[in-house]
Structures are given as structure tokens and as C-alpha cells.
Design a protein around this motif. Structure first.
Motif, PDB file in Angstrom:
ATOM      1  N   THR A  39     -24.602 -80.905  10.215  1.00 23.12           N
ATOM      2  CA  THR A  39     -23.599 -79.849  10.163  1.00 23.12           C
ATOM      3  C   THR A  39     -23.749 -79.094   8.847  1.00 23.12           C
ATOM      4  OG1 THR A  39     -22.021 -81.094  11.508  1.00 23.12           O
ATOM      5  CG2 THR A  39     -21.119 -79.376  10.108  1.00 23.12           C
ATOM      6  N   LEU A  40     -23.753 -77.770   8.930  1.00 19.96           N
ATOM      7  CA  LEU A  40     -23.868 -76.938   7.732  1.00 19.96           C
ATOM      8  C   LEU A  40     -22.491 -76.508   7.259  1.00 19.96           C
ATOM      9  CD1 LEU A  40     -26.851 -74.623   8.729  1.00 19.96           C
ATOM     10  CD2 LEU A  40     -26.897 -76.604   7.207  1.00 19.96           C
ATOM     11  N   VAL A  41     -22.285 -76.574   5.945  1.00 19.82           N
ATOM     12  CA  VAL A  41     -21.015 -76.130   5.360  1.00 19.82           C
ATOM     13  C   VAL A  41     -21.311 -75.108   4.264  1.00 19.82           C
ATOM     14  CG1 VAL A  41     -19.743 -78.226   5.905  1.00 19.82           C
ATOM     15  CG2 VAL A  41     -20.944 -78.088   3.757  1.00 19.82           C
ATOM     16  N   VAL A  42     -20.399 -74.145   4.107  1.00 19.49           N
ATOM     17  CA  VAL A  42     -20.549 -73.115   3.086  1.00 19.49           C
ATOM     18  C   VAL A  42     -19.162 -72.813   2.514  1.00 19.49           C
ATOM     19  CG1 VAL A  42     -20.360 -71.149   4.686  1.00 19.49           C
ATOM     20  CG2 VAL A  42     -21.627 -70.894   2.556  1.00 19.49           C
ATOM     21  N   ALA A  43     -19.140 -72.523   1.217  1.00 20.44           N
ATOM     22  CA  ALA A  43     -17.883 -72.221   0.525  1.00 20.44           C
ATOM     23  C   ALA A  43     -17.408 -70.820   0.900  1.00 20.44           C
ATOM     24  CB  ALA A  43     -18.072 -72.328  -0.974  1.00 20.44           C
ATOM     25  N   VAL A  44     -16.098 -70.677   1.097  1.00 23.81           N
ATOM     26  CA  VAL A  44     -15.510 -69.372   1.374  1.00 23.81           C
ATOM     27  C   VAL A  44     -14.492 -68.984   0.306  1.00 23.81           C
ATOM     28  CG1 VAL A  44     -15.923 -69.376   3.852  1.00 23.81           C
ATOM     29  CG2 VAL A  44     -13.830 -70.405   2.966  1.00 23.81           C
ATOM     30  N   ARG A  45     -14.260 -69.886  -0.626  1.00 22.90           N
ATOM     31  CA  ARG A  45     -13.377 -69.587  -1.755  1.00 22.90           C
ATOM     32  C   ARG A  45     -14.227 -69.481  -3.010  1.00 22.90           C
ATOM     33  NH1 ARG A  45      -7.839 -72.529  -1.296  1.00 22.90           N
ATOM     34  NH2 ARG A  45      -7.096 -71.666   0.656  1.00 22.90           N
ATOM     35  N   PRO A  46     -13.763 -68.710  -3.994  1.00 18.59           N
ATOM     36  CA  PRO A  46     -14.563 -68.520  -5.215  1.00 18.59           C
ATOM     37  C   PRO A  46     -14.695 -69.799  -6.025  1.00 18.59           C
ATOM     38  CG  PRO A  46     -12.395 -67.521  -5.458  1.00 18.59           C
ATOM     39  CD  PRO A  46     -12.505 -67.974  -4.031  1.00 18.59           C
ATOM     40  N   GLU A  47     -15.721 -69.808  -6.839  1.00 14.17           N
ATOM     41  CA  GLU A  47     -15.992 -70.971  -7.686  1.00 14.17           C
ATOM     42  C   GLU A  47     -14.864 -71.202  -8.692  1.00 14.17           C
ATOM     43  OE1 GLU A  47     -19.811 -72.829 -10.074  1.00 14.17           O
ATOM     44  OE2 GLU A  47     -20.009 -70.942  -8.999  1.00 14.17           O
ATOM     45  N   ALA A  48     -14.049 -70.206  -8.940  1.00 15.44           N
ATOM     46  CA  ALA A  48     -12.918 -70.345  -9.867  1.00 15.44           C
ATOM     47  C   ALA A  48     -11.915 -71.385  -9.373  1.00 15.44           C
ATOM     48  CB  ALA A  48     -12.225 -68.998 -10.042  1.00 15.44           C
ATOM     49  N   ASP A  49     -11.874 -71.625  -8.071  1.00 11.85           N
ATOM     50  CA  ASP A  49     -10.959 -72.622  -7.504  1.00 11.85           C
ATOM     51  C   ASP A  49     -11.339 -74.051  -7.875  1.00 11.85           C
ATOM     52  OD1 ASP A  49      -9.629 -70.541  -6.345  1.00 11.85           O
ATOM     53  OD2 ASP A  49      -9.902 -71.206  -4.274  1.00 11.85           O
ATOM     54  N   VAL A  50     -12.544 -74.243  -8.409  1.00 17.09           N
ATOM     55  CA  VAL A  50     -13.036 -75.575  -8.736  1.00 17.09           C
ATOM     56  C   VAL A  50     -12.148 -76.262  -9.771  1.00 17.09           C
ATOM     57  CG1 VAL A  50     -14.957 -76.826  -9.814  1.00 17.09           C
ATOM     58  CG2 VAL A  50     -15.415 -75.095  -8.092  1.00 17.09           C
ATOM     59  N   CYS A  64     -21.997 -75.605  -2.519  1.00 16.35           N
ATOM     60  CA  CYS A  64     -21.969 -74.800  -1.295  1.00 16.35           C
ATOM     61  C   CYS A  64     -21.710 -73.325  -1.551  1.00 16.35           C
ATOM     62  CB  CYS A  64     -20.928 -75.365  -0.336  1.00 16.35           C
ATOM     63  SG  CYS A  64     -21.337 -77.017   0.243  1.00 16.35           S
ATOM     64  N   GLN A  65     -21.591 -72.920  -2.814  1.00 23.59           N
ATOM     65  CA  GLN A  65     -21.418 -71.506  -3.159  1.00 23.59           C
ATOM     66  C   GLN A  65     -22.711 -70.731  -2.934  1.00 23.59           C
ATOM     67  OE1 GLN A  65     -18.786 -69.605  -4.346  1.00 23.59           O
ATOM     68  NE2 GLN A  65     -17.440 -71.355  -4.033  1.00 23.59           N
ATOM     69  N   ARG A  66     -23.808 -71.338  -3.276  1.00 22.94           N
ATOM     70  CA  ARG A  66     -25.090 -70.639  -3.268  1.00 22.94           C
ATOM     71  C   ARG A  66     -25.670 -70.453  -1.876  1.00 22.94           C
ATOM     72  NH1 ARG A  66     -26.223 -74.961  -6.383  1.00 22.94           N
ATOM     73  NH2 ARG A  66     -24.793 -74.878  -8.108  1.00 22.94           N
ATOM     74  N   ARG A  67     -25.539 -71.484  -1.052  1.00 25.02           N
ATOM     75  CA  ARG A  67     -26.128 -71.436   0.288  1.00 25.02           C
ATOM     76  C   ARG A  67     -25.507 -72.534   1.134  1.00 25.02           C
ATOM     77  NH1 ARG A  67     -30.280 -75.342   1.165  1.00 25.02           N
ATOM     78  NH2 ARG A  67     -30.637 -76.579  -0.701  1.00 25.02           N
ATOM     79  N   PRO A  68     -25.606 -72.404   2.453  1.00 25.53           N
ATOM     80  CA  PRO A  68     -25.090 -73.480   3.308  1.00 25.53           C
ATOM     81  C   PRO A  68     -25.891 -74.763   3.087  1.00 25.53           C
ATOM     82  CG  PRO A  68     -25.514 -71.483   4.583  1.00 25.53           C
ATOM     83  CD  PRO A  68     -26.097 -71.271   3.223  1.00 25.53           C
ATOM     84  N   LEU A  69     -25.195 -75.877   3.073  1.00 24.07           N
ATOM     85  CA  LEU A  69     -25.833 -77.186   2.929  1.00 24.07           C
ATOM     86  C   LEU A  69     -25.390 -78.091   4.066  1.00 24.07           C
ATOM     87  CD1 LEU A  69     -25.400 -77.943  -0.882  1.00 24.07           C
ATOM     88  CD2 LEU A  69     -27.496 -77.315   0.294  1.00 24.07           C
ATOM     89  N   SER A  70     -26.274 -78.993   4.455  1.00 24.18           N
ATOM     90  CA  SER A  70     -25.915 -79.979   5.475  1.00 24.18           C
ATOM     91  C   SER A  70     -25.152 -81.124   4.823  1.00 24.18           C
ATOM     92  CB  SER A  70     -27.166 -80.513   6.179  1.00 24.18           C
ATOM     93  OG  SER A  70     -27.895 -81.340   5.293  1.00 24.18           O
TER      94      SER A  70
END
Length: 126
Positions: A39-50, A64-70
Motif C-alpha cells: 500500500t502506498l501512502v503520501v502526506a497531504v499535510r505540510p511538514e510544519a505539522d510534524v 512521505c512528503q517527498r514521494r509516496p512510500l509503501s
């Protein structure tokens, strides 16, 4: 002679089984999204939320900010069990930080002949 309490590394290394349990707060396999290892996941919120997240959640969100990861890639990069990563990723999906895309279920039990031929042609070119 040294005792376990004398060595600082014993105090900070919780061991390979304790850490995943602690990271997921004892949760495993309950109320999770249907996540597969591919399953691939990708971030949809900004890195500032970290900054507002626990360390492991923040690390997943950053990756997951840069690219989708499994799920498997996240597990390998973090050095955590797949079951623990599924719990963490599922939490991030529920909170709206990540979105996911699972592979479509197979329609038949037979492999796609065109795909197999393309793979075979690629292998022969090597």
C-alpha cells in the motif's frame, strides 16, 4: 564486573520487542485501515505539522512528503515491525495527515499474459 544497571546503554535501549509495543501504545491489528505491505501512502499535510506529532509519526510524515512510500519501505527505513508501522500509518490516515492507495484486488486467479511477456522481454534484454 559490570551490572546491567551500570551501563548507560541498558537504560536507553528498550529492546527489539518492547519498542514497537510502546510506539503503538499496545495497539495492534484493531480498527486499522486495510493496509497491505505494498500500500502506498503520501502526506497531504505540510511538514510544519510534524512539530505537533510524536517522533515516529513525524518521521513517517517527513518521509512521505517527498514521494509516496509503501508500508514495507517505511517499515524498513524506520527499523520497525510491519504491524507497528500499520498502526502508526493508520493513525495518520485517520487524522488526515496521510492518504493511501492499496493495490486493486486481483480479478482472476490467472496472471496477465501481456504483463508476463513484458517482464520476460525485459529480462531477455539484460
Amino acid at each position: 564486573m559490570k551490572h546491567a544497571g551500570d551501563d548507560e546503554s541498558f537504560e536507553f535501549d528498550p529492546g527489539p520487542l518492547i519498542r514497537p509495543f510502546a510506539v503503538t501504545r499496545g495497539r495492534a491489528g484493531k480498527d486499522l485501515h486495510e493496509l497491505d505491505i505494498i500500500t502506498l501512502v503520501v502526506a497531504v499535510r505540510p511538514e510544519a505539522d510534524v512539530a505537533a506529532l510524536d517522533r515516529e509519526y513525524g518521521e513517517i510524515l517527513r518521509m512521505c512528503q517527498r514521494r509516496p512510500l509503501s508500508i514495507a519501505e517505511i517499515s524498513a527505513q524506520m527499523g520497525l515491525l510491519l504491524a507497528a508501522v500499520k498502526v502508526l500509518v493508520s493513525d495518520l490516515i485517520s487524522s488526515g495527515h496521510l492518504i493511501f492507495r492499496s493495490p486493486p484486488p486481483p480479478t482472476t486467479g490467472r496472471p496477465d499474459i501481456k504483463l508476463l511477456q513484458a517482464v520476460l522481454d525485459g529480462v531477455r534484454k539484460l
